[in-house]
Design a protein around this motif. Structure first.
Motif, PDB file in Angstrom:
ATOM      1  N   ASP A 152      42.862  41.674  41.399  1.00 18.87           N
ATOM      2  CA  ASP A 152      43.824  40.169  40.163  1.00 18.87           C
ATOM      3  C   ASP A 152      42.422  39.964  39.203  1.00 18.87           C
ATOM      4  OD1 ASP A 152      45.143  39.565  42.616  1.00 18.87           O
ATOM      5  OD2 ASP A 152      44.306  38.483  43.871  1.00 18.87           O
ATOM      6  N   GLY A 153      41.325  40.681  39.004  1.00 19.31           N
ATOM      7  CA  GLY A 153      41.110  40.623  37.613  1.00 19.31           C
ATOM      8  C   GLY A 153      41.640  40.305  36.530  1.00 19.31           C
ATOM      9  N   SER A 154      41.605  39.487  35.496  1.00 19.69           N
ATOM     10  CA  SER A 154      41.941  39.426  34.129  1.00 19.69           C
ATOM     11  C   SER A 154      41.284  41.549  33.313  1.00 19.69           C
ATOM     12  CB  SER A 154      41.271  38.557  33.311  1.00 19.69           C
ATOM     13  OG  SER A 154      40.664  38.289  32.926  1.00 19.69           O
ATOM     14  N   GLY A 155      40.350  41.347  33.832  1.00 21.08           N
ATOM     15  CA  GLY A 155      39.434  42.625  33.063  1.00 21.08           C
ATOM     16  C   GLY A 155      39.096  42.019  31.600  1.00 21.08           C
ATOM     17  N   LEU A 156      38.799  40.841  31.086  1.00 20.59           N
ATOM     18  CA  LEU A 156      37.587  40.257  30.095  1.00 20.59           C
ATOM     19  C   LEU A 156      36.925  39.551  30.545  1.00 20.59           C
ATOM     20  CD1 LEU A 156      41.397  38.503  28.472  1.00 20.59           C
ATOM     21  CD2 LEU A 156      39.892  40.362  27.733  1.00 20.59           C
ATOM     22  N   GLY A 157      36.182  40.168  31.845  1.00 21.78           N
ATOM     23  CA  GLY A 157      35.275  38.771  32.696  1.00 21.78           C
ATOM     24  C   GLY A 157      33.690  39.874  31.700  1.00 21.78           C
ATOM     25  N   LEU A 158      33.686  40.816  31.973  1.00 27.58           N
ATOM     26  CA  LEU A 158      32.135  40.821  31.235  1.00 27.58           C
ATOM     27  C   LEU A 158      32.445  41.055  29.668  1.00 27.58           C
ATOM     28  CD1 LEU A 158      31.795  44.201  33.617  1.00 27.58           C
ATOM     29  CD2 LEU A 158      30.542  42.127  33.598  1.00 27.58           C
ATOM     30  N   THR A 159      34.023  41.168  29.451  1.00 26.20           N
ATOM     31  CA  THR A 159      33.807  41.479  27.651  1.00 26.20           C
ATOM     32  C   THR A 159      32.899  39.839  27.630  1.00 26.20           C
ATOM     33  OG1 THR A 159      35.842  42.597  26.992  1.00 26.20           O
ATOM     34  CG2 THR A 159      35.258  41.496  25.654  1.00 26.20           C
ATOM     35  N   ILE A 160      33.748  39.065  28.562  1.00 22.38           N
ATOM     36  CA  ILE A 160      33.242  37.243  27.639  1.00 22.38           C
ATOM     37  C   ILE A 160      31.779  37.139  28.274  1.00 22.38           C
ATOM     38  CG2 ILE A 160      33.303  35.097  29.059  1.00 22.38           C
ATOM     39  CD1 ILE A 160      35.883  35.260  30.019  1.00 22.38           C
ATOM     40  N   VAL A 161      30.706  38.381  29.001  1.00 21.15           N
ATOM     41  CA  VAL A 161      29.713  37.802  29.137  1.00 21.15           C
ATOM     42  C   VAL A 161      29.252  38.675  28.428  1.00 21.15           C
ATOM     43  CG1 VAL A 161      28.300  38.939  30.418  1.00 21.15           C
ATOM     44  CG2 VAL A 161      29.499  37.846  31.408  1.00 21.15           C
ATOM     45  N   ARG A 162      29.425  39.861  27.147  1.00 23.12           N
ATOM     46  CA  ARG A 162      28.649  40.276  26.095  1.00 23.12           C
ATOM     47  C   ARG A 162      29.079  38.900  24.615  1.00 23.12           C
ATOM     48  NH1 ARG A 162      31.360  45.151  23.506  1.00 23.12           N
ATOM     49  NH2 ARG A 162      33.367  43.708  23.356  1.00 23.12           N
ATOM     50  N   ALA A 163      30.138  38.476  24.514  1.00 25.36           N
ATOM     51  CA  ALA A 163      30.800  37.258  23.773  1.00 25.36           C
ATOM     52  C   ALA A 163      29.512  36.520  24.325  1.00 25.36           C
ATOM     53  CB  ALA A 163      31.611  36.807  23.354  1.00 25.36           C
ATOM     54  N   ILE A 164      29.484  35.799  25.233  1.00 27.26           N
ATOM     55  CA  ILE A 164      29.020  34.824  25.489  1.00 27.26           C
ATOM     56  C   ILE A 164      26.977  34.767  25.131  1.00 27.26           C
ATOM     57  CG2 ILE A 164      27.053  32.931  27.543  1.00 27.26           C
ATOM     58  CD1 ILE A 164      30.495  32.852  28.452  1.00 27.26           C
ATOM     59  N   ALA A 165      26.937  36.277  25.774  1.00 25.73           N
ATOM     60  CA  ALA A 165      25.019  36.858  24.361  1.00 25.73           C
ATOM     61  C   ALA A 165      25.106  36.300  24.054  1.00 25.73           C
ATOM     62  CB  ALA A 165      24.957  37.399  25.854  1.00 25.73           C
ATOM     63  N   GLU A 166      25.688  37.596  23.307  1.00 27.62           N
ATOM     64  CA  GLU A 166      25.790  37.392  21.197  1.00 27.62           C
ATOM     65  C   GLU A 166      25.959  35.999  20.266  1.00 27.62           C
ATOM     66  OE1 GLU A 166      28.580  40.203  20.750  1.00 27.62           O
ATOM     67  OE2 GLU A 166      28.035  42.155  21.723  1.00 27.62           O
TER      68      GLU A 166
END
Length: 388
Positions: free
Chosen positions: A349-363
């Protein structure tokens, strides 16, 4: 020569120079507006210099410094010959400059036609014969070609990412919509009539609607972060935020049959953070770890001080990720093959964006993400944030 004669000579030569300069400027301005080629301009300038020299010779002769007509004619002839040579040499010098400028013009036209990839086309290979203004201009054209090449490659990369993003989002939107439509059609057509089946279909519709809502929410959040939406940072305790998020994720971990553990170095500094975004990043990492952890295992959330920065990592003992795949897990809609095979697990049920959001927040906080995975040793994902 008496003092009076010297003063008169200086005055006359000054007047002659001033008149020659004024006439020269007028002629050169007219030549420039008339579109006369550069070589012709140089020849005209040299000729005007020769004429000015002849005028000065006549001024000197008027003061009787030349005693005979023969000497005057000889002096005039020598001056005329020297002036002619000067004009020709000026024109020849302008020829080389003209050739180099035309080569640069050809190079710029090639850039305008779209020939920006690779090295220079060869038009400017002969323009750097000296460290002069034309060579400087040739270097600027080379820099322009390189910059345009980088921009074109970036544009192609963005276009490729946009196409992949559109394809991925279309697939991820279409899948739950298809399930919702099938369930609603079954209910409308009376195919499902038993109360238990009706409740199950209603639960399916609700689950797929929630999945769509999460996907849209993640898309909106990612777009907002990548657009640089400004939020005021405050000095916060990352350990406290991590502990709160871990407490909130415990029910999800219990349903998956795993345990959460928080380990933090003592005396960690407070960091300038957007608390809401950091909560989301930690939550996404924990949710990803829970989805991939083996039952009856422990997920470790660790915070460590690293030379003025703080590193947050989440470790699970699930299936290892190949080394060549590790950089891809932070990309939009990337899911490992093992995750796609677990349709019964929560990651379906994941969106496939969870880790992408983590990277964007870290940067967004000036940090960077980290990932490591070893066969039999589990997977560790996280990010490092600077203290200032």
């Amino acid at each position: 020569m008496s003092g009076g004669e010297l003063a008169d000579l200086v005055l006359l030569l000054g007047l002659a120079g001033a008149v020659s300069t004024a006439v020269g400027m007028i002629v050169l301005r007219w030549v420039s507006r008339a579109g006369v080629p550069l070589v012709a301009r140089a020849f005209i300038a040299g000729s005007m210099g020769a004429l000015a020299a002849l005028a000065n010779v006549l001024v000197v002769a008027s003061f009787m410094f030349v005693n005979t007509a023969h000497d005057l004619r000889l002096l005039l002839a020598v001056s005329l010959a020297a002036g002619s040579v000067a004009a020709v040499v000026s024109a020849l010098g302008a020829l080389d400059t003209t050739r180099r400028v035309r080569a640069l013009a050809a190079e710029v036209r090639s850039l305008a036609s779209g020939a920006i990839d690779g090295e220079a086309t060869g038009h400017i290979s002969g323009t750097r014969t000296a460290e002069d203004e034309v060579s400087e201009l040739a270097g600027a054209v080379d820099d322009l070609r390189a910059a345009l090449g980088r921009a074109e490659r970036r544009r192609a990369e963005v276009e490729r990412e946009r196409t992949e993003f559109t394809t991925a989002i279309s697939h991820d939107l279409r899948t739950p919509l298809a399930a919702i439509r099938a369930a609603v059609d079954a209910l409308d057509d009376g195919v499902v009539v038993q109360p238990g089946d009706v409740a199950r279909y209603h639960a399916l519709v609700r689950r797929e609607v929630d999945r769509l809502a999460r996907l849209i929410d993640d898309l909106f959040e990612l777009a907002r972060i990548e657009a640089g939406a400004a939020r005021e940072l405050a000095s916060l305790d990352l350990e406290e935020i991590a502990a709160d998020v871990a407490d909130g994720m415990k029910p999800l971990a219990e349903r998956a049959g795993v345990r959460l553990s928080l380990v933090a170095d003592p005396g960690l500094p407070q960091l300038p953070l957007d608390g809401t975004l950091i909560e989301r990043a930690v939550g996404n990492l924990l949710r990803n770890a829970i989805q991939h952890a083996t039952p009856d295992s422990t997920i470790e959330l660790r915070l460590e001080g690293t030379g003025g920065s703080v590193r947050l990592t989440v470790h699970n003992d699930g299936t290892a990720i190949p080394e060549e795949v590790l950089p891809l897990i932070w990309e939009r809609f990337y899911r490992a093959a093992s995750a796609r095979d677990r349709q019964s697990r929560a990651d379906a049920d994941g969106s496939g964006l969870g880790l992408t959001i983590v990277r964007a927040i870290a940067e967004r906080h000036g940090g960077e993400v980290t990932a490591s995975s070893l066969a039999g040793g589990g997977t560790t994902l996280g990010f490092t944030l600077p203290a200032a």
